[in-house]
Scaffold this motif. Structure first.
Motif, PDB file in Angstrom:
ATOM      1  N   SER A 242      18.836  -9.992  29.853  1.00 20.85           N
ATOM      2  CA  SER A 242      18.819 -10.657  30.766  1.00 20.85           C
ATOM      3  C   SER A 242      20.149 -11.594  30.101  1.00 20.85           C
ATOM      4  N   GLU A 243      20.794 -10.869  30.193  1.00 17.67           N
ATOM      5  CA  GLU A 243      22.620 -11.553  30.038  1.00 17.67           C
ATOM      6  C   GLU A 243      23.493 -11.589  31.453  1.00 17.67           C
ATOM      7  N   THR A 244      23.600 -13.036  31.339  1.00 18.40           N
ATOM      8  CA  THR A 244      24.295 -13.093  32.869  1.00 18.40           C
ATOM      9  C   THR A 244      25.564 -13.650  33.024  1.00 18.40           C
ATOM     10  N   ASN A 245      26.068 -13.147  34.356  1.00 20.78           N
ATOM     11  CA  ASN A 245      27.751 -14.303  34.051  1.00 20.78           C
ATOM     12  C   ASN A 245      28.208 -15.351  35.189  1.00 20.78           C
ATOM     13  N   SER A 246      28.175 -15.776  34.432  1.00 27.41           N
ATOM     14  CA  SER A 246      27.618 -17.671  35.942  1.00 27.41           C
ATOM     15  C   SER A 246      28.451 -17.207  37.233  1.00 27.41           C
ATOM     16  N   ALA A 247      29.310 -16.248  37.077  1.00 21.65           N
ATOM     17  CA  ALA A 247      29.687 -15.958  38.695  1.00 21.65           C
ATOM     18  C   ALA A 247      29.196 -14.771  39.648  1.00 21.65           C
ATOM     19  N   PHE A 248      28.504 -14.497  38.271  1.00 19.65           N
ATOM     20  CA  PHE A 248      27.476 -13.257  39.382  1.00 19.65           C
ATOM     21  C   PHE A 248      26.251 -13.958  39.948  1.00 19.65           C
ATOM     22  N   PRO A 249      24.989 -13.436  41.109  1.00 13.72           N
ATOM     23  CA  PRO A 249      25.255 -14.036  41.317  1.00 13.72           C
ATOM     24  C   PRO A 249      23.552 -13.849  41.001  1.00 13.72           C
ATOM     25  N   ARG A 250      22.373 -14.732  40.314  1.00 16.04           N
ATOM     26  CA  ARG A 250      22.236 -14.615  39.953  1.00 16.04           C
ATOM     27  C   ARG A 250      20.412 -14.271  40.788  1.00 16.04           C
TER      28      ARG A 250
ATOM     29  N   ILE B  61      20.541 -10.103  40.171  1.00 18.32           N
ATOM     30  CA  ILE B  61      20.438 -10.355  38.587  1.00 18.32           C
ATOM     31  C   ILE B  61      17.944  -9.624  38.822  1.00 18.32           C
ATOM     32  N   GLU B  62      17.686 -11.355  39.425  1.00 21.46           N
ATOM     33  CA  GLU B  62      16.463 -11.065  39.275  1.00 21.46           C
ATOM     34  C   GLU B  62      15.703  -9.890  39.967  1.00 21.46           C
ATOM     35  N   ARG B  63      16.865  -9.598  40.667  1.00 20.56           N
ATOM     36  CA  ARG B  63      15.909  -8.621  42.124  1.00 20.56           C
ATOM     37  C   ARG B  63      16.400  -7.324  40.701  1.00 20.56           C
ATOM     38  N   LEU B  64      17.131  -6.942  40.622  1.00 21.49           N
ATOM     39  CA  LEU B  64      17.552  -5.902  39.504  1.00 21.49           C
ATOM     40  C   LEU B  64      16.429  -5.365  38.227  1.00 21.49           C
ATOM     41  N   LEU B  65      15.995  -6.860  37.808  1.00 24.48           N
ATOM     42  CA  LEU B  65      15.865  -7.031  36.769  1.00 24.48           C
ATOM     43  C   LEU B  65      13.829  -6.402  37.586  1.00 24.48           C
ATOM     44  N   THR B  66      13.756  -7.122  38.134  1.00 23.08           N
ATOM     45  CA  THR B  66      12.249  -7.188  39.098  1.00 23.08           C
ATOM     46  C   THR B  66      12.358  -5.542  38.967  1.00 23.08           C
TER      47      THR B  66
ATOM     48  N   PHE C 137      13.294  -2.917  37.978  1.00 23.07           N
ATOM     49  CA  PHE C 137      12.624  -2.734  36.544  1.00 23.07           C
ATOM     50  C   PHE C 137      11.938  -2.697  35.767  1.00 23.07           C
ATOM     51  N   ASN C 138      11.175  -3.894  36.145  1.00 18.56           N
ATOM     52  CA  ASN C 138       9.804  -3.878  35.492  1.00 18.56           C
ATOM     53  C   ASN C 138       8.821  -4.260  36.059  1.00 18.56           C
ATOM     54  N   SER C 139       8.816  -3.402  37.118  1.00 15.00           N
ATOM     55  CA  SER C 139       7.809  -3.108  38.024  1.00 15.00           C
ATOM     56  C   SER C 139       7.113  -1.780  38.351  1.00 15.00           C
ATOM     57  N   ASN C 140       8.625  -1.080  37.967  1.00 12.93           N
ATOM     58  CA  ASN C 140       8.985   0.172  37.256  1.00 12.93           C
ATOM     59  C   ASN C 140       9.104   1.689  38.931  1.00 12.93           C
ATOM     60  N   SER C 141      10.331   0.533  39.462  1.00 14.62           N
ATOM     61  CA  SER C 141      10.518   1.022  40.862  1.00 14.62           C
ATOM     62  C   SER C 141      12.327   1.532  40.156  1.00 14.62           C
ATOM     63  N   LEU C 142      12.027   2.691  39.300  1.00 11.76           N
ATOM     64  CA  LEU C 142      13.104   3.054  38.680  1.00 11.76           C
ATOM     65  C   LEU C 142      14.761   3.475  39.730  1.00 11.76           C
ATOM     66  N   ARG C 143      14.290   4.270  40.365  1.00  6.50           N
ATOM     67  CA  ARG C 143      15.020   4.840  41.856  1.00  6.50           C
ATOM     68  C   ARG C 143      16.037   3.602  42.445  1.00  6.50           C
ATOM     69  N   ALA C 144      14.820   2.931  42.553  1.00  7.04           N
ATOM     70  CA  ALA C 144      16.014   1.461  43.113  1.00  7.04           C
ATOM     71  C   ALA C 144      16.699   1.022  42.482  1.00  7.04           C
ATOM     72  N   ALA C 145      16.103   0.056  40.965  1.00 10.51           N
ATOM     73  CA  ALA C 145      16.529  -0.591  40.247  1.00 10.51           C
ATOM     74  C   ALA C 145      18.145   0.251  39.544  1.00 10.51           C
ATOM     75  N   GLU C 146      18.001   1.985  39.717  1.00 12.86           N
ATOM     76  CA  GLU C 146      19.159   3.191  39.859  1.00 12.86           C
ATOM     77  C   GLU C 146      19.928   2.308  39.858  1.00 12.86           C
ATOM     78  N   GLN C 147      20.043   2.532  41.466  1.00 11.53           N
ATOM     79  CA  GLN C 147      20.760   2.426  42.659  1.00 11.53           C
ATOM     80  C   GLN C 147      21.548   0.833  42.260  1.00 11.53           C
ATOM     81  N   LEU C 148      20.598   0.247  42.630  1.00 10.96           N
ATOM     82  CA  LEU C 148      21.112  -1.601  42.498  1.00 10.96           C
ATOM     83  C   LEU C 148      22.096  -1.470  40.949  1.00 10.96           C
TER      84      LEU C 148
END
Length: 606
Positions: A3-11, A14-19, A21-32
């Motif tokens: 869960s590495e983040t960058n302070s200038a990056f919208p947290r 990042i949380e949406r991206l990890l969500t 991926f962790n919910s197995n929405s892999l195609r959406a995770a890939e696109q984001l």
């Protein structure tokens, strides 16, 4: 997933991206992840999510990890994942280099150590592999992949009790780890003294686990017409330069040539490796799907959508199997063949192929599948296409008999070593030539010398060599007069190859299918007199034949032609029997489906 983040990056992004991926929405995770990488290429988590998503989608991930390794040269996880991608395409040496880099970057990176151990195991460096896997487990005792592979490495060394202990510890942590259960079953079959009931109970536990994790189909869209062209599925990780590939290729080629209007083949391949055998098998199939890393349910749905009539497992409880897929029952008829000659334990598998010599009526009770006996032999070997002739009997030039076995060291238990030592003592001056992958290692060669020394066999009477490419392996039979078969897990490929090279085999017939493979091949090849039924008989046969060099030379000169004309190598003959078996299985299912019980008869004896 890190869960590495960058302070200038919208947290929240990042949380949406990890969500995703962790919910197995892999195609959406890939696109984001791709979108985020374009805007913030320095954001490590986006690279890791992209690579992991592609892998789980079954799509190429190597380029992502290559780029990431250049951008983040200090990240151990990146290099471990790069190693995984390289290993998947067969670049094992480069994969090991990446794993070592990962461990240097983070000496306490348990997964990196585990991956390094697995790669070293694959390369045959057993002791180094065991060291890495044990180090990984000291850091993370619950890392089941490390413990499972530690069991495999110990089994490769013939340390079966220790291997079984590791598999059971793995299952204590993760009871539904199907490959660990397969490894346990495979290993137990190498151990003398276990009862048929105990082995069956362990297999049934596997089947119950697989069934509990599946939602088996109870109806199929397959049209129950008895005479239509059947869609036959083949599911295996061994459609390549492997024992299964060597048995399958000739039969499949014959079926495609003579029965193409009756059977159509669909392959579901659970391996990334492709070689010349793979390509030749592929040409016999209408469809070819690589199913590595795809979930069992996804594979089952693919098979169901392909309207497979009969699905045949070609692995059993060996490496790269997908037995849990068959628990979903994606085809109305399912069978197991070639890869593993014992029960799978899966009730959803209807049939297991055997022959009149390998499974007695009494032994049928120890299979959950119905035993379907082929009329002559359980399988048919593909003659090697090497321009390699049969040599004269080596004893004529050497002045002594050379026994040999090219079987895996895992089959050479203490009872085997003791009996082979008795053979050497019964034939003064004779030699024993052993050749297998484990003997690449000096430490194992020394151990083998010690094991024979315990039985009074001098090291000078042993020839120990490691593995070799197949053509060189077969050529080595020019140095063998008589092959010796191990037990209770007898040879199969090694027996067929020895016969093709003009070398007869002494085997000890067991009670179980796995202990009767060689006996069946020898009976079908006209060498029933080479089958022993006791340890004393084994020694007596070996000594008697060793003392009759004229007979050995005459047999050697004609054995290849004799074997090629037999059911062991006659692919077109076997193909006709195999097609008839599949058609009869289908006829029985159609009769049940159409409610015509009068048209059902027991034809499982060929």
């Amino acid at each position: 997933m890190p869960s590495e983040t960058n302070s200038a990056f919208p947290r929240d992004t990042i949380e949406r991206l990890l969500t995703l991926f962790n919910s197995n929405s892999l195609r959406a995770a890939e696109q984001l992840a791709r979108e985020l990488m374009e805007q913030h290429p320095e954001q490590l988590v986006a690279w890791k999510v992209l690579g992991a998503s592609l892998k789980l989608l079954g799509e190429p991930d190597l380029d992502v990890w290559l780029q990431a390794s250049k951008r983040f040269p200090g990240d151990a996880e990146i290099f471990s994942n790069l190693g995984n991608a390289l290993r998947a395409i067969g670049s094992l040496d480069n994969a090991i280099h990446c794993y070592r880099r990962a461990v240097i970057l983070d000496p306490e990176f348990a997964i990196g150590l585990c991956n390094l151990g697995i790669a070293l195991l694959e390369r045959g460096e057993l002791f180094d592999a065991i060291d890495c896997l044990k180090r990984s487990l000291r850091l993370r005792p619950a890392l089941v992949n490390a413990r499972n592979n530690l069991g495999i490495a110990l089994g490769d060394l013939g340390r079966f009790d220790e291997a079984v202990g590791q598999f059971r510890l793995t299952l204590d942590t993760e009871p539904d780890f199907s490959m660990a259960r397969s490894n346990l079953l495979f290993t137990l079959n190498h151990i003398s003294g276990l009862t048929d009931t105990a082995l069956l109970q362990e297999a049934v536990r596997y089947g119950e686990m697989a069934s509990r994790l599946a939602r088996p189909s109870i109806s199929w869209e397959n049209i129950p017409q008895q005479d239509r062209c059947l869609r036959i599925g083949l599911i295996s990780g061994d459609l390549r330069d492997h024992a299964v590939g060597h048995f399958l290729l000739g039969v499949l080629t014959a079926l495609a040539a003579d029965h193409g209007n009756s059977l159509t083949f669909f392959a579901y391949y659970n391996h990334q490796k492709n070689d010349t055998i793979t390509e030749r098998i592929r040409r016999c199939c209408q469809s070819w799907r690589v199913i590595v890393d795809l979930p069992d349910e996804t594979v089952a749905n693919i098979i169901a959508r392909d309207h497979i009539d009969i699905l045949i497992d070609l692995s059993g409880h060996t490496a790269h199997n997908r037995l849990p897929v068959l628990a979903w029952k994606p085809a109305p008829i399912q069978a197991t063949w070639l890869g593993y000659y014992a029960t799978t334990g899966i009730a959803a598998i209807d049939y297991l192929f055997a022959d009149p010599y390998t499974v007695s009526e009494a032994q049928e009770a120890f299979f959950v599948e119905k035993v379907w006996r082929m009329p002559e032999v359980f399988s048919c070997f593909s003659a090697p296409d090497f321009a390699l002739g049969v040599s004269p009997l080596p004893a004529l030039a050497n002045g002594k008999i050379t026994f040999g076995s090219f079987n895996n060291m895992t089959k050479m238990n203490e009872e085997v070593i003791a009996l082979w030592s008795r053979v050497l003592h019964a034939v003064p001056g004779s030699l024993l030539f052993l050749k297998c992958k484990q003997l690449n290692l000096a430490a194992i060669r020394s151990e083998v010398l010690e094991r024979f020394a315990d039985h009074g066999v001098d090291a000078a009477r042993l020839i120990l060599e490691g593995s070799a490419p197949r053509a060189q392996l077969l050529a080595a039979y020019a140095r063998v007069d008589i092959a010796l078969d191990p037990f209770p897990y007898t040879g199969c490929t090694t027996t067929a190859e020895a016969l093709w090279m003009g070398v007869p085999v002494v085997t000890l017939a067991g009670q179980r299918y796995l202990g009767l493979q060689s006996a069946s091949l020898l009976k079908n090849a006209g060498l029933a007199a080479w089958i022993a039924h006791s340890a004393e008989d084994y020694v007596a046969l070996a000594a008697r034949y060793a003392g009759d060099e004229p007979h050995l030379q005459a047999l050697r000169a004609g054995l290849r032609a004799q074997a090629l004309a037999s059911p062991v190598f006659d692919n077109f003959r076997f193909a006709a029997h195999f097609e008839a078996a599949l058609r009869e299985m289908w006829r029985k299912w159609c009769a049940l489906r159409n409610g015509d019980a009068s048209d059902i008869r027991d034809s499982s004896d060929g």
